[in-house]
Design a protein around this motif. Structure first.
Motif, PDB file in Angstrom:
ATOM      1  N   THR A 110      -3.544  -7.846  15.119  1.00  0.00           N
ATOM      2  CA  THR A 110      -2.218  -7.459  14.425  1.00  0.00           C
ATOM      3  C   THR A 110      -1.717  -8.132  13.239  1.00  0.00           C
ATOM      4  O   THR A 110      -1.192  -7.376  12.154  1.00  0.00           O
ATOM      5  CB  THR A 110      -0.994  -7.400  15.670  1.00  0.00           C
ATOM      6  OG1 THR A 110      -0.811  -8.849  16.154  1.00  0.00           O
ATOM      7  CG2 THR A 110      -1.744  -6.415  16.563  1.00  0.00           C
ATOM      8  N   GLY A 111      -1.847  -9.583  13.210  1.00  0.00           N
ATOM      9  CA  GLY A 111      -1.674 -10.240  12.095  1.00  0.00           C
ATOM     10  C   GLY A 111      -2.324  -9.916  10.717  1.00  0.00           C
ATOM     11  O   GLY A 111      -1.784  -9.893   9.709  1.00  0.00           O
ATOM     12  N   ALA A 112      -3.658  -9.470  10.847  1.00  0.00           N
ATOM     13  CA  ALA A 112      -4.343  -8.968   9.759  1.00  0.00           C
ATOM     14  C   ALA A 112      -3.610  -7.989   9.146  1.00  0.00           C
ATOM     15  O   ALA A 112      -3.433  -7.499   8.058  1.00  0.00           O
ATOM     16  CB  ALA A 112      -5.881  -8.866  10.170  1.00  0.00           C
ATOM     17  N   ARG A 137       3.915   0.383   4.611  1.00  0.00           N
ATOM     18  CA  ARG A 137       4.330  -1.112   4.376  1.00  0.00           C
ATOM     19  C   ARG A 137       4.993  -1.254   5.917  1.00  0.00           C
ATOM     20  O   ARG A 137       4.915  -2.380   6.468  1.00  0.00           O
ATOM     21  CB  ARG A 137       4.712  -1.448   3.257  1.00  0.00           C
ATOM     22  CG  ARG A 137       3.792  -1.232   2.029  1.00  0.00           C
ATOM     23  CD  ARG A 137       4.602  -1.986   0.913  1.00  0.00           C
ATOM     24  NE  ARG A 137       5.567  -1.190   0.272  1.00  0.00           N
ATOM     25  CZ  ARG A 137       5.579  -0.058  -0.354  1.00  0.00           C
ATOM     26  NH1 ARG A 137       4.142   0.172  -0.880  1.00  0.00           N
ATOM     27  NH2 ARG A 137       6.581   0.322  -0.860  1.00  0.00           N
ATOM     28  N   VAL A 138       6.206  -0.499   5.942  1.00  0.00           N
ATOM     29  CA  VAL A 138       7.090  -0.788   7.201  1.00  0.00           C
ATOM     30  C   VAL A 138       6.372  -0.950   8.408  1.00  0.00           C
ATOM     31  O   VAL A 138       6.439  -1.733   9.276  1.00  0.00           O
ATOM     32  CB  VAL A 138       8.246   0.154   7.254  1.00  0.00           C
ATOM     33  CG1 VAL A 138       9.024   0.210   8.429  1.00  0.00           C
ATOM     34  CG2 VAL A 138       9.103  -0.111   6.139  1.00  0.00           C
ATOM     35  N   TRP A 139       5.346   0.144   8.844  1.00  0.00           N
ATOM     36  CA  TRP A 139       4.469   0.275   9.768  1.00  0.00           C
ATOM     37  C   TRP A 139       3.599  -1.003  10.017  1.00  0.00           C
ATOM     38  O   TRP A 139       3.699  -1.425  11.044  1.00  0.00           O
ATOM     39  CB  TRP A 139       3.734   1.453   9.807  1.00  0.00           C
ATOM     40  CG  TRP A 139       2.910   1.674  11.122  1.00  0.00           C
ATOM     41  CD1 TRP A 139       3.248   2.367  12.370  1.00  0.00           C
ATOM     42  CD2 TRP A 139       1.774   1.071  11.319  1.00  0.00           C
ATOM     43  NE1 TRP A 139       2.357   1.996  13.289  1.00  0.00           N
ATOM     44  CE2 TRP A 139       1.207   1.409  12.724  1.00  0.00           C
ATOM     45  CE3 TRP A 139       0.601   0.335  10.539  1.00  0.00           C
ATOM     46  CZ2 TRP A 139       0.148   0.939  13.103  1.00  0.00           C
ATOM     47  CZ3 TRP A 139      -0.558   0.121  11.016  1.00  0.00           C
ATOM     48  CH2 TRP A 139      -0.803   0.330  12.545  1.00  0.00           C
ATOM     49  N   GLY A 140       3.052  -1.642   8.918  1.00  0.00           N
ATOM     50  CA  GLY A 140       2.339  -2.529   8.973  1.00  0.00           C
ATOM     51  C   GLY A 140       3.122  -3.931   9.417  1.00  0.00           C
ATOM     52  O   GLY A 140       2.578  -4.538  10.337  1.00  0.00           O
ATOM     53  N   LEU A 141       3.946  -3.787   8.973  1.00  0.00           N
ATOM     54  CA  LEU A 141       5.056  -5.198   9.055  1.00  0.00           C
ATOM     55  C   LEU A 141       5.507  -4.887  10.300  1.00  0.00           C
ATOM     56  O   LEU A 141       5.537  -6.155  11.374  1.00  0.00           O
ATOM     57  CB  LEU A 141       6.225  -5.363   8.208  1.00  0.00           C
ATOM     58  CG  LEU A 141       5.563  -5.749   6.593  1.00  0.00           C
ATOM     59  CD1 LEU A 141       6.807  -5.455   5.730  1.00  0.00           C
ATOM     60  CD2 LEU A 141       5.131  -7.045   6.497  1.00  0.00           C
ATOM     61  N   ALA A 142       6.054  -4.205  10.861  1.00  0.00           N
ATOM     62  CA  ALA A 142       6.414  -3.811  12.191  1.00  0.00           C
ATOM     63  C   ALA A 142       5.680  -4.023  13.224  1.00  0.00           C
ATOM     64  O   ALA A 142       6.037  -4.208  14.517  1.00  0.00           O
ATOM     65  CB  ALA A 142       7.414  -2.547  12.260  1.00  0.00           C
ATOM     66  N   PHE A 143       4.263  -3.453  13.245  1.00  0.00           N
ATOM     67  CA  PHE A 143       3.120  -3.478  13.942  1.00  0.00           C
ATOM     68  C   PHE A 143       2.954  -4.924  14.407  1.00  0.00           C
ATOM     69  O   PHE A 143       2.897  -5.540  15.583  1.00  0.00           O
ATOM     70  CB  PHE A 143       1.927  -2.898  13.531  1.00  0.00           C
ATOM     71  CG  PHE A 143       0.707  -2.783  14.318  1.00  0.00           C
ATOM     72  CD1 PHE A 143       0.746  -2.105  15.430  1.00  0.00           C
ATOM     73  CD2 PHE A 143      -0.325  -3.381  14.036  1.00  0.00           C
ATOM     74  CE1 PHE A 143      -0.186  -2.099  16.361  1.00  0.00           C
ATOM     75  CE2 PHE A 143      -1.513  -3.593  15.062  1.00  0.00           C
ATOM     76  CZ  PHE A 143      -1.386  -2.665  16.026  1.00  0.00           C
ATOM     77  N   PHE A 144       2.825  -5.789  13.457  1.00  0.00           N
ATOM     78  CA  PHE A 144       2.641  -7.160  13.555  1.00  0.00           C
ATOM     79  C   PHE A 144       3.992  -7.714  14.497  1.00  0.00           C
ATOM     80  O   PHE A 144       3.686  -8.536  15.209  1.00  0.00           O
ATOM     81  CB  PHE A 144       2.270  -7.982  12.440  1.00  0.00           C
ATOM     82  CG  PHE A 144       2.285  -9.550  12.634  1.00  0.00           C
ATOM     83  CD1 PHE A 144       1.424  -9.854  13.815  1.00  0.00           C
ATOM     84  CD2 PHE A 144       2.815 -10.468  11.727  1.00  0.00           C
ATOM     85  CE1 PHE A 144       1.274 -11.379  13.769  1.00  0.00           C
ATOM     86  CE2 PHE A 144       2.675 -11.617  11.902  1.00  0.00           C
ATOM     87  CZ  PHE A 144       1.939 -12.265  13.059  1.00  0.00           C
ATOM     88  N   GLY A 145       5.090  -7.561  13.775  1.00  0.00           N
ATOM     89  CA  GLY A 145       6.242  -8.201  14.365  1.00  0.00           C
ATOM     90  C   GLY A 145       6.650  -7.876  15.639  1.00  0.00           C
ATOM     91  O   GLY A 145       6.901  -8.783  16.698  1.00  0.00           O
TER      92      GLY A 145
END
Length: 449
Positions: free
Chosen positions: A429-431, A264-272
């Motif tokens: 990336t937002g997806a 989850r952290v990776w997904g949020l940070a990837f977009f951010g």
């Protein structure tokens, strides 16, 4: 497993001048929390100041370090500096994350801010291609590698520090300082660039004035190091150490027991991290190279936008504390996905007011998302592995976006047109970010441990 043989930790319960306590303990007054917030924030400022000034002056650096290339090739080679830094970020996360979870946040963060400030200032001392030829970009990339190593340990440590010093019910507000200092670093970088460009002219900027913003990092780092060395370690880590519950191997424990949180952290940070790069770093180059506007117009617009973002940032933290993390993260992601393309269309009109309005909207979009993100990321892990877990998840995402984003953007613009290209990357990336946000547990009011 508790580590009963761990060494004494300066600034924790082994220091007789410091009494242990729990995170958010009422024994900590607002004054007690002020210095930790400042110390954590200034290091984060130095880290992102480097990214800000490197991106702001990318066009200048391309001319100085890759003069024999075409404009596009020189820019891509300059942006390869982000790729070099990105490769080293996971290594820094592993090194400083383990150090921070075993010996304390203060020790790791002090080493990080020293390495970052020295390597950033070193860029300002480098000879250019005209002086030493191909060795100039080699030295530039060496400095970027050291910056990447230190950056891997900064975000996880400073965010953990802010969260573990925050009072109950105000954790998102306190950790929003992480985003505030990111925006502030970009604002200072943009203002310095605009001041040098407008006050000294393009010739002076290319001759010697480009060095000044990089050299400024050294005194900033000295101040940050001084403040961090004066700190007590966080109450949460101090209590953990007093109970002899320090993790023997925080990296292995994180990978074994917290894989869902890491994802989850990776997904949020990837977009951010991708959105931050596009909106706050690449948009300056986009304005100059693609829209054929002046660097002065780009930096002025960026400065106005960042000032708006600074005002908005604490209110995003307050909203996340009041209404919860999930609605803020999901809602902000949807807003970014819907509005990115219209904002690029607005900037594509090419006038100075349209460009300034685009920068303001970009800053608002990124602040809505990243203002609450540090609280969400720190709350994903328990205290004993927080530094390692957050650093690992965030740095791997940042490494990937740092490697891909500059080259993907250039390719998309060449093949799809000026406005739609960057928007497609934000949508992709937002997806990923939206999927991670939807799967978030609500952690408002939860205990950090």
């Amino acid at each position: 497993m508790a580590d009963r043989n761990s060494p004494p930790v300066p600034g924790t319960s082994s220091d007789p001048a410091i009494a242990p306590g729990s995170a958010g303990s009422p024994a900590l007054s607002a004054r007690d929390r002020k210095l930790p917030v400042v110390a954590a924030s200034i290091g984060n400022f130095v880290e992102w100041y480097d990214y800000a000034i490197y991106g702001t002056l990318a066009v200048v650096l391309a001319t100085l370090f890759f003069p024999e290339q075409s404009t596009t090739a020189a820019l891509l080679l300059t942006y390869a500096g982000y790729a070099v830094a990105s490769v080293l970020r996971p290594a820094g996360a592993l090194l400083f994350g383990a150090l921070g979870d075993r010996l304390g946040r203060r020790s790791a963060l002090s080493a990080v801010v020293l390495l970052m400030s020295v390597s950033t200032a070193a860029i300002g001392l480098l000879p250019t291609y005209a002086d030493i030829g191909v060795w100039a970009p080699v030295l530039l990339f060496t400095c970027r590698a050291l910056q990447g190593l230190s950056a891997g340990g900064e975000y996880g440590g400073s965010a953990s520090f802010l969260a573990e010093y925050a009072p109950p019910g105000r954790r998102a507000l306190y950790t929003s300082w992480q985003t505030f200092t990111v925006l502030l670093s970009f604002l200072v970088g943009a203002l310095l660039g605009a001041l040098l460009t407008r006050g000294l002219g393009q010739d002076a900027l290319l001759s010697w004035a480009w060095r000044i913003p990089f050299l400024v990092a050294l005194p900033l780092g000295v101040v940050g190091l001084y403040l961090r060395l004066r700190l007590q370690d966080t109450p949460a880590f101090t209590e953990l150490h007093s109970r002899q519950e320090i993790s023997r191997s925080p990296l292995k424990e994180t990978a074994r027991e917290h894989r869902g949180a890491l994802a989850r952290v990776w997904g949020l940070a990837f977009f951010g991290t991708a959105a931050t790069f596009v909106f706050l770093t690449y948009s300056t180059t986009y304005t100059v190279v693609t829209l054929k506007s002046s660097l002065d117009v780009a930096l002025t617009g960026l400065s106005i936008g960042l000032a708006v973002g600074l005002v908005l940032c604490p209110f995003v933290g307050i909203a996340a504390d009041r209404w919860g993390r999930r609605p803020v993260m999901i809602g902000s992601t949807v807003v970014v996905l819907v509005l990115t393309y219209p904002v690029f269309l607005l900037m594509g009109q090419g006038s100075a007011p349209a460009i300034a309005a685009g920068f303001v909207l970009f800053s608002v979009l990124i602040t809505l998302y990243t203002g609450a993100a540090p609280a969400v990321l720190t709350e994903a892990f328990p205290t004993r592995v927080r530094y390692s877990g957050l650093s690992m998840g965030y740095s791997v995402a940042g490494s990937l976006t740092g490697l891909l984003t500059p080259f993907v953007l250039e390719w998309l613009i060449d093949h799809t047109g000026t406005a739609i290209g960057p928007s497609l990357w934000i949508l992709a990336t937002g997806a990923v970010g939206l999927a991670a946000a939807i799967r978030l547990p609500e952690t408002r009011g939860a205990e950090l441990s």
